[in-house]
Design a protein around this motif. Structure first.
Motif, PDB file in Angstrom:
ATOM      1  N   GLY A 212       0.823  -1.208   0.000  1.00 33.15           N
ATOM      2  CA  GLY A 212       0.000   0.000   0.000  1.00 33.15           C
ATOM      3  C   GLY A 212       0.854   1.254   0.000  1.00 33.15           C
ATOM      4  N   ARG A 213       0.209   2.349   0.379  1.00 33.61           N
ATOM      5  CA  ARG A 213       0.910   3.640   0.392  1.00 33.61           C
ATOM      6  C   ARG A 213       2.137   3.599   1.302  1.00 33.61           C
ATOM      7  NH1 ARG A 213      -2.602   8.470  -0.283  1.00 33.61           N
ATOM      8  NH2 ARG A 213      -4.046   7.400   1.107  1.00 33.61           N
ATOM      9  N   LYS A 216       5.721   3.371  -0.025  1.00 31.44           N
ATOM     10  CA  LYS A 216       6.349   4.691  -0.249  1.00 31.44           C
ATOM     11  C   LYS A 216       6.925   4.990  -1.621  1.00 31.44           C
ATOM     12  CE  LYS A 216       7.119   5.949   4.532  1.00 31.44           C
ATOM     13  NZ  LYS A 216       6.721   4.757   5.251  1.00 31.44           N
ATOM     14  N   SER A 238      -2.710  -1.624  -3.223  1.00 29.69           N
ATOM     15  CA  SER A 238      -3.909  -0.845  -2.898  1.00 29.69           C
ATOM     16  C   SER A 238      -4.047   0.257  -3.948  1.00 29.69           C
ATOM     17  CB  SER A 238      -3.772  -0.217  -1.509  1.00 29.69           C
ATOM     18  OG  SER A 238      -2.830   0.839  -1.573  1.00 29.69           O
ATOM     19  N   ARG A 239      -5.213   0.857  -3.948  1.00 32.16           N
ATOM     20  CA  ARG A 239      -5.403   1.934  -4.927  1.00 32.16           C
ATOM     21  C   ARG A 239      -4.488   3.118  -4.628  1.00 32.16           C
ATOM     22  NH1 ARG A 239     -11.209   4.425  -6.672  1.00 32.16           N
ATOM     23  NH2 ARG A 239     -10.590   6.582  -6.783  1.00 32.16           N
ATOM     24  N   GLN A 252      -4.131  -3.359  -8.947  1.00 32.75           N
ATOM     25  CA  GLN A 252      -5.024  -2.848  -7.897  1.00 32.75           C
ATOM     26  C   GLN A 252      -6.057  -3.879  -7.446  1.00 32.75           C
ATOM     27  OE1 GLN A 252      -6.915   1.027  -8.563  1.00 32.75           O
ATOM     28  NE2 GLN A 252      -8.641   0.312  -7.329  1.00 32.75           N
ATOM     29  N   ILE A 253      -6.154  -3.998  -6.126  1.00 34.67           N
ATOM     30  CA  ILE A 253      -7.115  -4.932  -5.529  1.00 34.67           C
ATOM     31  C   ILE A 253      -8.164  -4.120  -4.780  1.00 34.67           C
ATOM     32  CG2 ILE A 253      -7.322  -6.722  -3.736  1.00 34.67           C
ATOM     33  CD1 ILE A 253      -4.299  -7.312  -4.619  1.00 34.67           C
ATOM     34  N   GLY A 254      -9.411  -4.482  -4.945  1.00 27.45           N
ATOM     35  CA  GLY A 254     -10.443  -3.787  -4.192  1.00 27.45           C
ATOM     36  C   GLY A 254     -11.705  -3.585  -4.985  1.00 27.45           C
ATOM     37  N   GLN A 255     -12.528  -2.733  -4.439  1.00 26.92           N
ATOM     38  CA  GLN A 255     -13.847  -2.469  -5.024  1.00 26.92           C
ATOM     39  C   GLN A 255     -13.750  -2.053  -6.483  1.00 26.92           C
ATOM     40  OE1 GLN A 255     -16.166   0.167  -2.480  1.00 26.92           O
ATOM     41  NE2 GLN A 255     -17.111   1.027  -4.293  1.00 26.92           N
ATOM     42  N   THR A 256     -12.787  -1.226  -6.788  1.00 25.37           N
ATOM     43  CA  THR A 256     -12.629  -0.765  -8.175  1.00 25.37           C
ATOM     44  C   THR A 256     -11.410  -1.423  -8.832  1.00 25.37           C
ATOM     45  OG1 THR A 256     -11.646   1.194  -7.187  1.00 25.37           O
ATOM     46  CG2 THR A 256     -13.858   1.427  -8.074  1.00 25.37           C
ATOM     47  N   GLY A 269       1.767  -2.508   4.588  1.00 28.23           N
ATOM     48  CA  GLY A 269       1.652  -1.045   4.501  1.00 28.23           C
ATOM     49  C   GLY A 269       0.318  -0.640   3.920  1.00 28.23           C
ATOM     50  N   SER A 271      -3.712   0.145   5.050  1.00 29.58           N
ATOM     51  CA  SER A 271      -4.456   0.444   6.281  1.00 29.58           C
ATOM     52  C   SER A 271      -5.672  -0.455   6.470  1.00 29.58           C
ATOM     53  CB  SER A 271      -4.898   1.912   6.271  1.00 29.58           C
ATOM     54  OG  SER A 271      -5.707   2.164   5.137  1.00 29.58           O
ATOM     55  N   GLN A 275     -12.940  -0.198   0.939  1.00 27.38           N
ATOM     56  CA  GLN A 275     -12.875  -0.435  -0.514  1.00 27.38           C
ATOM     57  C   GLN A 275     -11.754  -1.410  -0.864  1.00 27.38           C
ATOM     58  OE1 GLN A 275     -12.718   2.645   0.849  1.00 27.38           O
ATOM     59  NE2 GLN A 275     -14.501   3.787   0.130  1.00 27.38           N
ATOM     60  N   HIS A 276     -10.716  -1.460  -0.047  1.00 22.96           N
ATOM     61  CA  HIS A 276      -9.654  -2.441  -0.289  1.00 22.96           C
ATOM     62  C   HIS A 276     -10.131  -3.829   0.153  1.00 22.96           C
ATOM     63  CE1 HIS A 276      -5.634  -3.829  -1.171  1.00 22.96           C
ATOM     64  NE2 HIS A 276      -5.709  -4.556  -0.070  1.00 22.96           N
ATOM     65  N   ASN A 290       2.029  -3.863   9.475  1.00 17.62           N
ATOM     66  CA  ASN A 290       1.765  -2.427   9.521  1.00 17.62           C
ATOM     67  C   ASN A 290       2.424  -1.860  10.767  1.00 17.62           C
ATOM     68  OD1 ASN A 290       0.319   0.178   9.754  1.00 17.62           O
ATOM     69  ND2 ASN A 290      -0.925  -0.690   8.086  1.00 17.62           N
ATOM     70  N   LEU A 309       7.706  -2.244   7.682  1.00 18.29           N
ATOM     71  CA  LEU A 309       7.713  -3.238   6.601  1.00 18.29           C
ATOM     72  C   LEU A 309       9.098  -3.415   5.984  1.00 18.29           C
ATOM     73  CD1 LEU A 309       7.567  -2.032   3.335  1.00 18.29           C
ATOM     74  CD2 LEU A 309       5.531  -1.021   4.326  1.00 18.29           C
TER      75      LEU A 309
HETATM   76  P1  FAD Z   1      -3.254   4.388   3.612  1.00 15.76           P
HETATM   77  O1  FAD Z   1      -4.681   4.344   4.000  1.00 15.76           O
HETATM   78  O2  FAD Z   1      -2.579   5.662   3.471  1.00 15.76           O
HETATM   79  O3  FAD Z   1      -2.460   3.367   4.509  1.00 15.76           O
HETATM   80  C1  FAD Z   1      -1.072   3.224   4.492  1.00 15.76           C
HETATM   81  C2  FAD Z   1      -0.719   2.326   5.674  1.00 15.76           C
HETATM   82  O4  FAD Z   1       0.664   2.045   5.623  1.00 15.76           O
HETATM   83  C3  FAD Z   1      -1.016   2.913   7.034  1.00 15.76           C
HETATM   84  O5  FAD Z   1      -1.849   2.006   7.774  1.00 15.76           O
HETATM   85  C4  FAD Z   1       0.347   3.069   7.695  1.00 15.76           C
HETATM   86  O6  FAD Z   1       0.319   2.821   9.089  1.00 15.76           O
HETATM   87  C5  FAD Z   1       1.138   2.002   6.965  1.00 15.76           C
HETATM   88  N1  FAD Z   1       2.590   2.278   6.922  1.00 15.76           N
HETATM   89  C6  FAD Z   1       3.212   3.408   6.540  1.00 15.76           C
HETATM   90  N2  FAD Z   1       4.552   3.241   6.567  1.00 15.76           N
HETATM   91  C7  FAD Z   1       4.782   1.963   6.970  1.00 15.76           C
HETATM   92  C8  FAD Z   1       5.947   1.190   7.200  1.00 15.76           C
HETATM   93  N3  FAD Z   1       7.170   1.708   7.010  1.00 15.76           N
HETATM   94  N4  FAD Z   1       5.821  -0.080   7.639  1.00 15.76           N
HETATM   95  C9  FAD Z   1       4.591  -0.628   7.859  1.00 15.76           C
HETATM   96  N5  FAD Z   1       3.442   0.072   7.651  1.00 15.76           N
HETATM   97  C10 FAD Z   1       3.529   1.340   7.212  1.00 15.76           C
HETATM   98  N6  FAD Z   1      -8.670   1.351  -2.401  1.00 15.76           N
HETATM   99  C11 FAD Z   1      -8.181   0.156  -2.773  1.00 15.76           C
HETATM  100  O7  FAD Z   1      -7.161  -0.318  -2.242  1.00 15.76           O
HETATM  101  N7  FAD Z   1      -8.799  -0.540  -3.776  1.00 15.76           N
HETATM  102  C12 FAD Z   1      -9.900  -0.101  -4.412  1.00 15.76           C
HETATM  103  O8  FAD Z   1     -10.405  -0.767  -5.323  1.00 15.76           O
HETATM  104  C13 FAD Z   1     -10.445   1.146  -4.013  1.00 15.76           C
HETATM  105  N8  FAD Z   1     -11.569   1.626  -4.588  1.00 15.76           N
HETATM  106  C14 FAD Z   1     -12.100   2.798  -4.130  1.00 15.76           C
HETATM  107  C15 FAD Z   1     -13.301   3.265  -4.655  1.00 15.76           C
HETATM  108  C16 FAD Z   1     -13.855   4.443  -4.179  1.00 15.76           C
HETATM  109  C17 FAD Z   1     -15.170   4.901  -4.754  1.00 15.76           C
HETATM  110  C18 FAD Z   1     -13.200   5.172  -3.185  1.00 15.76           C
HETATM  111  C19 FAD Z   1     -13.804   6.445  -2.649  1.00 15.76           C
HETATM  112  C20 FAD Z   1     -12.009   4.747  -2.669  1.00 15.76           C
HETATM  113  C21 FAD Z   1     -11.423   3.571  -3.129  1.00 15.76           C
HETATM  114  N9  FAD Z   1     -10.217   3.080  -2.615  1.00 15.76           N
HETATM  115  C22 FAD Z   1      -9.773   1.875  -2.996  1.00 15.76           C
HETATM  116  C23 FAD Z   1      -9.371   3.900  -1.731  1.00 15.76           C
HETATM  117  C24 FAD Z   1      -9.505   3.551  -0.257  1.00 15.76           C
HETATM  118  O9  FAD Z   1     -10.556   4.285   0.316  1.00 15.76           O
HETATM  119  C25 FAD Z   1      -8.207   3.903   0.497  1.00 15.76           C
HETATM  120  O10 FAD Z   1      -7.906   5.249   0.305  1.00 15.76           O
HETATM  121  C26 FAD Z   1      -7.000   3.083   0.080  1.00 15.76           C
HETATM  122  O11 FAD Z   1      -7.323   1.700   0.095  1.00 15.76           O
HETATM  123  C27 FAD Z   1      -5.852   3.333   1.030  1.00 15.76           C
HETATM  124  O12 FAD Z   1      -4.733   2.639   0.583  1.00 15.76           O
HETATM  125  P2  FAD Z   1      -3.569   2.272   1.606  1.00 15.76           P
HETATM  126  O13 FAD Z   1      -4.102   1.411   2.682  1.00 15.76           O
HETATM  127  O14 FAD Z   1      -2.445   1.768   0.789  1.00 15.76           O
HETATM  128  O15 FAD Z   1      -3.105   3.695   2.125  1.00 15.76           O
END
Ligand code: FAD
Length: 325
Positions: A212-213, A216, A238-239, A252-256, A269, A271, A275-276, A290, A309
């Motif tokens: 995921g995000r 980095k 993740s998205r 990309q894995i998830g709803q979209t 990494g 959250s 949607q994921h 995480n 991570l």
């Molecule tokens: P974040 O929420 O930013 O999480 C990053 C995580 O990484 C945090 O928990 C943090 O603690 C952790 N982290 C950071 N640094 C480190 C490290 N060094 N070591 C360990 N952990 C660390 N999302 C999808 O994934 N798939 C979809 O299909 C999808 N469809 C969507 C559709 C709609 C209509 C909408 C509105 C949103 C959609 N999203 C989708 C987006 C979704 O809402 C989230 O924004 C997204 O999933 C967040 O991605 P993330 O967990 O990678 O990022």
């Protein structure tokens, strides 16, 4: 009267996709005594592949081969399927809930005024004449039970949810080369650009290592790819990771994005946004890594590692490498 079941076999670059064997396994489960199971493939298979389909329950293999079917085309496949359904008169048509199945099944069902049960993950009461089919709804938060109400009926099955099943008695299926006659097609495939987004097909992978995000950067995905390589798995994302340009949207894995059901899913990494979860919550075992102990992903994880991570992933890779030696 016998009830034919027709199973669409997907062959990609000459390999039969695992989901097609899973579809044959479902047909075997649902088979009543005298039923035939017809496997339809829109290409030519080798003798060995035909035997393999027989081992997986096909009593007959129809090969519909034509230059216009070499690449998937909605129009051409639709025409061929309609011709074969008209000829074979199956009471049930099963295909994978794949890009092809998702595109084709609703069109055929609509054309034939038939019912469609899509994204099936389980069947109950398979011995009875009216089995119950289970499918996730509301992004996997609930399940519904459905029964067929039409003949034919269409089923699409989610990959990795049915166990493929080899018969003990080797069965040599009857083989038919179907003479494909296509009416004029309104679309033409000029070029197919294949993107190698992952070494292993994400939708069919038994092990998925998703970032995921928190990863980095694009380079940050390298340790995840190494872990996936050691485990023979695929990389997903993740998205937020795709939006940030760390990796291709094909991952990309998830709803979209893609909806997958691997045996083991590593969420690294990530959250755990709803949607994921819509794309991976049905995974058999979820391992979350995480640094935030409050991250929502831990609520659905079977195993959780709180840590950085960039430290944890290389340690895991080393440990798996050692255990493989
Ligand atoms: P974040 O929420 O930013 O999480 C990053 C995580 O990484 C945090 O928990 C943090 O603690 C952790 N982290 C950071 N640094 C480190 C490290 N060094 N070591 C360990 N952990 C660390 N999302 C999808 O994934 N798939 C979809 O299909 C999808 N469809 C969507 C559709 C709609 C209509 C909408 C509105 C949103 C959609 N999203 C989708 C987006 C979704 O809402 C989230 O924004 C997204 O999933 C967040 O991605 P993330 O967990 O990678 O990022």
């Amino acid at each position: 009267m016998t009830t034919n079941q027709l199973v669409l076999i997907e062959a990609r670059e000459n390999d039969i996709r695992e989901v097609s064997f899973e579809a044959l396994a479902l047909a075997q489960h649902l088979k009543q005594k005298e039923d035939s199971i017809v496997a339809l493939v829109c290409s030519k298979l080798s003798q060995k592949q035909i035997e393999t389909l027989g081992q997986h329950g096909a009593t007959k293999v129809i090969q519909a081969s034509h230059p216009q079917l070499e690449e998937y085309s909605t129009e051409a496949y639709r025409q061929v399927l309609l011709q074969i359904i008209d000829k074979e008169k199956p009471s049930r048509i099963i295909m994978g809930h794949t890009a092809i199945g998702k595109d084709l099944a609703p069109r055929l069902a609509m054309k034939l005024g038939a019912g469609l049960l899509s994204d099936i993950t389980e069947v109950r009461g398979e011995d009875s004449e009216k089995p119950f089919f289970i499918r996730p709804i509301y992004s996997g938060k609930a399940f519904e039970e459905k029964q067929e109400r039409s003949s034919p009926s269409f089923l699409t099955i989610r990959p990795n949810n049915f166990q493929s099943n080899c018969l003990e008695n080797i069965q040599h299926p009857e083989v038919e080369d179907f003479e494909v006659q296509l009416k004029e097609l309104r679309t033409e495939i000029l070029e197919t650009v294949k993107k190698m987004s992952s070494k292993v097909d994400l939708t069919a992978a038994k092990i998925v290592v998703a970032g995921g995000r928190g990863v980095k950067s694009e380079d940050g995905f390298k340790p995840l790819q190494e872990l996936a390589d050691v485990l023979g798995g695929a990389v997903g994302a993740s998205r937020a990771a795709c939006d940030a340009g760390y990796c291709d949207y094909g991952l990309q894995i998830g709803q979209t994005g893609k909806v997958i059901t691997p045996t083991v899913y590593f969420a690294i990494g990530i959250s755990g946004a709803i949607q994921h979860l819509a794309g991976m919550s049905q995974s058999k075992t979820i391992v979350a890594i995480n640094k935030d102990p409050e991250a929502p992903i831990f609520e659905i994880a079977d195993y959780g590692i709180v840590g950085d991570l960039f430290e944890v992933v290389p340690l895991l890779t080393e440990a798996f490498k050692k255990s493989a030696d």
